[in-house]
Design a protein around this motif. Structure first.
Motif, PDB file in Angstrom:
ATOM      1  N   MET A   1      36.930  30.270  34.684  1.00  0.00           N
ATOM      2  CA  MET A   1      35.737  28.724  34.177  1.00  0.00           C
ATOM      3  C   MET A   1      36.047  27.869  34.930  1.00  0.00           C
ATOM      4  SD  MET A   1      34.837  27.683  30.341  1.00  0.00           S
ATOM      5  CE  MET A   1      35.685  29.120  29.737  1.00  0.00           C
ATOM      6  N   SER A   2      37.505  27.463  34.950  1.00  0.00           N
ATOM      7  CA  SER A   2      37.669  25.752  35.867  1.00  0.00           C
ATOM      8  C   SER A   2      37.044  26.444  37.414  1.00  0.00           C
ATOM      9  CB  SER A   2      38.707  25.763  35.701  1.00  0.00           C
ATOM     10  OG  SER A   2      39.083  25.340  34.808  1.00  0.00           O
ATOM     11  N   LEU A   3      36.659  27.468  38.036  1.00  0.00           N
ATOM     12  CA  LEU A   3      36.599  27.461  39.481  1.00  0.00           C
ATOM     13  C   LEU A   3      35.471  27.588  39.643  1.00  0.00           C
ATOM     14  CD1 LEU A   3      38.498  30.992  39.857  1.00  0.00           C
ATOM     15  CD2 LEU A   3      38.850  28.652  40.765  1.00  0.00           C
ATOM     16  N   SER A   4      34.347  26.991  37.989  1.00  0.00           N
ATOM     17  CA  SER A   4      32.931  27.059  38.471  1.00  0.00           C
ATOM     18  C   SER A   4      33.034  25.670  38.461  1.00  0.00           C
ATOM     19  CB  SER A   4      32.514  27.264  37.651  1.00  0.00           C
ATOM     20  OG  SER A   4      32.375  28.779  37.983  1.00  0.00           O
ATOM     21  N   HIS A   5      34.110  24.469  37.769  1.00  0.00           N
ATOM     22  CA  HIS A   5      33.676  23.524  38.087  1.00  0.00           C
ATOM     23  C   HIS A   5      33.365  22.524  39.431  1.00  0.00           C
ATOM     24  CE1 HIS A   5      34.817  19.304  36.168  1.00  0.00           C
ATOM     25  NE2 HIS A   5      34.967  20.082  35.198  1.00  0.00           N
ATOM     26  N   THR A   6      32.750  21.264  38.794  1.00  0.00           N
ATOM     27  CA  THR A   6      32.393  20.527  40.096  1.00  0.00           C
ATOM     28  C   THR A   6      33.318  19.394  40.341  1.00  0.00           C
ATOM     29  OG1 THR A   6      31.637  18.511  38.713  1.00  0.00           O
ATOM     30  CG2 THR A   6      30.401  19.797  39.008  1.00  0.00           C
ATOM     31  N   ASN A   7      34.599  19.694  39.847  1.00  0.00           N
ATOM     32  CA  ASN A   7      35.543  18.849  40.542  1.00  0.00           C
ATOM     33  C   ASN A   7      36.557  19.237  41.448  1.00  0.00           C
ATOM     34  OD1 ASN A   7      38.694  17.436  40.331  1.00  0.00           O
ATOM     35  ND2 ASN A   7      37.310  15.974  39.769  1.00  0.00           N
ATOM     36  N   GLN A   8      36.395  18.991  42.445  1.00  0.00           N
ATOM     37  CA  GLN A   8      37.564  19.361  43.313  1.00  0.00           C
ATOM     38  C   GLN A   8      38.969  19.860  43.266  1.00  0.00           C
ATOM     39  OE1 GLN A   8      38.994  18.052  47.353  1.00  0.00           O
ATOM     40  NE2 GLN A   8      37.724  19.604  47.721  1.00  0.00           N
ATOM     41  N   TRP A   9      39.606  18.475  43.010  1.00  0.00           N
ATOM     42  CA  TRP A   9      40.986  18.899  42.106  1.00  0.00           C
ATOM     43  C   TRP A   9      40.917  19.823  40.927  1.00  0.00           C
ATOM     44  CZ3 TRP A   9      43.622  19.049  37.213  1.00  0.00           C
ATOM     45  CH2 TRP A   9      44.911  18.782  37.312  1.00  0.00           C
ATOM     46  N   VAL A  10      39.900  20.334  39.925  1.00  0.00           N
ATOM     47  CA  VAL A  10      40.176  21.864  39.404  1.00  0.00           C
ATOM     48  C   VAL A  10      40.038  23.107  39.892  1.00  0.00           C
ATOM     49  CG1 VAL A  10      38.668  22.106  36.871  1.00  0.00           C
ATOM     50  CG2 VAL A  10      38.904  19.442  36.972  1.00  0.00           C
TER      51      VAL A  10
ATOM     52  N   GLN B   1      42.289  24.007  29.837  1.00  0.00           N
ATOM     53  CA  GLN B   1      41.488  25.015  29.687  1.00  0.00           C
ATOM     54  C   GLN B   1      41.993  25.517  31.241  1.00  0.00           C
ATOM     55  OE1 GLN B   1      37.137  22.649  29.657  1.00  0.00           O
ATOM     56  NE2 GLN B   1      37.447  24.837  31.021  1.00  0.00           N
ATOM     57  N   LEU B   2      43.450  24.717  31.291  1.00  0.00           N
ATOM     58  CA  LEU B   2      44.016  25.484  32.578  1.00  0.00           C
ATOM     59  C   LEU B   2      45.211  26.113  31.917  1.00  0.00           C
ATOM     60  CD1 LEU B   2      44.398  22.553  35.598  1.00  0.00           C
ATOM     61  CD2 LEU B   2      42.945  24.973  35.500  1.00  0.00           C
ATOM     62  N   LYS B   3      45.839  25.908  30.709  1.00  0.00           N
ATOM     63  CA  LYS B   3      46.667  27.450  30.308  1.00  0.00           C
ATOM     64  C   LYS B   3      46.424  28.664  30.087  1.00  0.00           C
ATOM     65  CE  LYS B   3      48.332  22.404  28.594  1.00  0.00           C
ATOM     66  NZ  LYS B   3      49.114  22.299  26.796  1.00  0.00           N
ATOM     67  N   THR B   4      44.922  28.733  30.119  1.00  0.00           N
ATOM     68  CA  THR B   4      45.472  29.846  29.625  1.00  0.00           C
ATOM     69  C   THR B   4      44.310  31.546  31.358  1.00  0.00           C
ATOM     70  OG1 THR B   4      42.984  30.138  28.753  1.00  0.00           O
ATOM     71  CG2 THR B   4      44.277  30.003  26.629  1.00  0.00           C
ATOM     72  N   VAL B   5      44.225  31.880  31.230  1.00  0.00           N
ATOM     73  CA  VAL B   5      43.762  32.339  32.666  1.00  0.00           C
ATOM     74  C   VAL B   5      42.182  32.584  32.943  1.00  0.00           C
ATOM     75  CG1 VAL B   5      43.449  34.592  33.780  1.00  0.00           C
ATOM     76  CG2 VAL B   5      45.851  34.235  33.055  1.00  0.00           C
TER      77      VAL B   5
ATOM     78  N   ARG C   1      45.522  27.706  42.444  1.00  0.00           N
ATOM     79  CA  ARG C   1      46.537  27.951  43.060  1.00  0.00           C
ATOM     80  C   ARG C   1      47.435  28.413  41.996  1.00  0.00           C
ATOM     81  NH1 ARG C   1      50.822  25.072  40.502  1.00  0.00           N
ATOM     82  NH2 ARG C   1      48.706  22.667  40.079  1.00  0.00           N
ATOM     83  N   LEU C   2      47.012  28.029  40.765  1.00  0.00           N
ATOM     84  CA  LEU C   2      47.378  28.425  38.742  1.00  0.00           C
ATOM     85  C   LEU C   2      47.241  30.612  39.050  1.00  0.00           C
ATOM     86  CD1 LEU C   2      46.868  25.839  36.659  1.00  0.00           C
ATOM     87  CD2 LEU C   2      48.546  26.798  37.768  1.00  0.00           C
ATOM     88  N   LEU C   3      46.177  30.841  39.289  1.00  0.00           N
ATOM     89  CA  LEU C   3      45.712  31.793  39.295  1.00  0.00           C
ATOM     90  C   LEU C   3      46.332  33.196  40.527  1.00  0.00           C
ATOM     91  CD1 LEU C   3      41.391  31.686  38.731  1.00  0.00           C
ATOM     92  CD2 LEU C   3      43.469  32.625  37.402  1.00  0.00           C
ATOM     93  N   MET C   4      46.604  32.238  41.437  1.00  0.00           N
ATOM     94  CA  MET C   4      47.217  32.952  42.946  1.00  0.00           C
ATOM     95  C   MET C   4      49.130  33.498  42.139  1.00  0.00           C
ATOM     96  SD  MET C   4      45.247  33.918  45.098  1.00  0.00           S
ATOM     97  CE  MET C   4      46.902  33.998  46.324  1.00  0.00           C
ATOM     98  N   GLU C   5      49.060  32.330  41.272  1.00  0.00           N
ATOM     99  CA  GLU C   5      50.773  32.089  40.619  1.00  0.00           C
ATOM    100  C   GLU C   5      50.914  33.927  39.294  1.00  0.00           C
ATOM    101  OE1 GLU C   5      51.784  28.422  39.842  1.00  0.00           O
ATOM    102  OE2 GLU C   5      52.124  28.041  42.233  1.00  0.00           O
TER     103      GLU C   5
END
Length: 264
Positions: free
Chosen positions: A15-24, A6-10, A30-34
């Motif tokens: 979508m992952s910004l809504s995940h319950t896990n903080q690391w996700v 999931q972290l390989k596509t924008v 971070r990846l979106l900022m880059e």
């Protein structure tokens, strides 16, 4: 369920910004900022500002701010968010507009009396970023807002925030707070006195006000000590003598001792 793909596509990152896990969430952030985002992708990110999840709204707020894609209307909406954490962070983001956008400034002023104590503190700190010219222009509104804030429960951090917000006219706000019909805070008066010693005019106004202040003798002694410690100017102090003499007539030995240090 989450997969690393999931972290390989924008779209997956957003979508992952809504995940319950903080690391996700943090990794997606971070990846979106880059990543350079298209207008459609920025729109999808903006849609998260109305998500049901406070953390998703918070991440979207900061990413859009980092991409300089956050409008004043979106900031104002975030300042009215149901989540105290989002309001607090929106106040930090708002500091870039608080000088130039009156609507943003008015909302920040309102939040100095927010139901949440951390939000109240941050609102005062955000007001403290105003340049002196803007502070002077809106001084009455700022003083009214700070006075309302001082009627709410305060800890040391809230007192410090209000003091910083009044830093360009601490003695004037000292006088306004002393005359309050609501509860007067000796801690706030002492904090204001501590930064008022940059000029003889401030010192004289503090002393003149203290003569009529309803605070206790113990509080007056503490305020005088903080005023004395904060003095760092050279020049005449003739205007303060009359007030010092009036305070000495209290007969309170502790106050007289503090005034002796002030005279020196």
């Amino acid at each position: 369920s989450f997969t690393i793909d999931q972290l390989k596509t924008v779209e997956g990152m957003i979508m992952s910004l809504s995940h319950t896990n903080q690391w996700v969430r943090r990794t997606a952030h971070r990846l979106l900022m880059e990543t350079d985002l298209s207008q459609d992708q920025l729109l999808n990110l903006s849609n998260l500002l109305t998500s049901e999840l406070p953390m998703a709204r918070l991440h979207a707020l900061w990413i859009l701010d980092g991409k300089t894609q956050l409008s004043s209307a979106q900031i104002i909406t975030a300042l009215a968010d149901a989540s105290p954490a989002v309001r607090e962070n929106a106040l930090i983001v708002s500091e870039q507009l608080v000088t130039t956008d009156v609507a943003v400034l008015n909302k920040v002023l309102t939040l100095t009396s927010d139901v949440d104590q951390r939000v109240r503190m941050q609102a005062a700190l955000s007001l403290s970023t105003l340049p002196q010219a803007s502070f002077i222009q809106y001084k009455e509104q700022i003083f009214d807002a700070l006075q309302m804030a001082s009627s709410k429960p305060m800890d040391t951090w809230n007192v410090s925030g209000i003091t910083l917000a009044a830093k360009y006219s601490p003695a004037e706000f000292f006088k306004k707070h002393s005359a309050s019909s609501k509860m007067v805070s000796p801690e706030l008066l002492g904090s204001l006195a501590a930064i008022a010693g940059s000029s003889s005019q401030n010192t004289v106004l503090i002393l003149n006000t203290l003569v009529e202040s309803p605070v206790s003798a113990d509080s007056k002694r503490t305020i005088l000590d903080q005023l004395t410690q904060g003095i760092h100017y050279s020049g005449t102090t003739a205007g303060a003598i009359g007030s010092i003499q009036k305070l000495e007539k209290s007969g309170d030995l502790a106050i007289i001792s503090s005034l002796a240090s002030l005279r020196k």
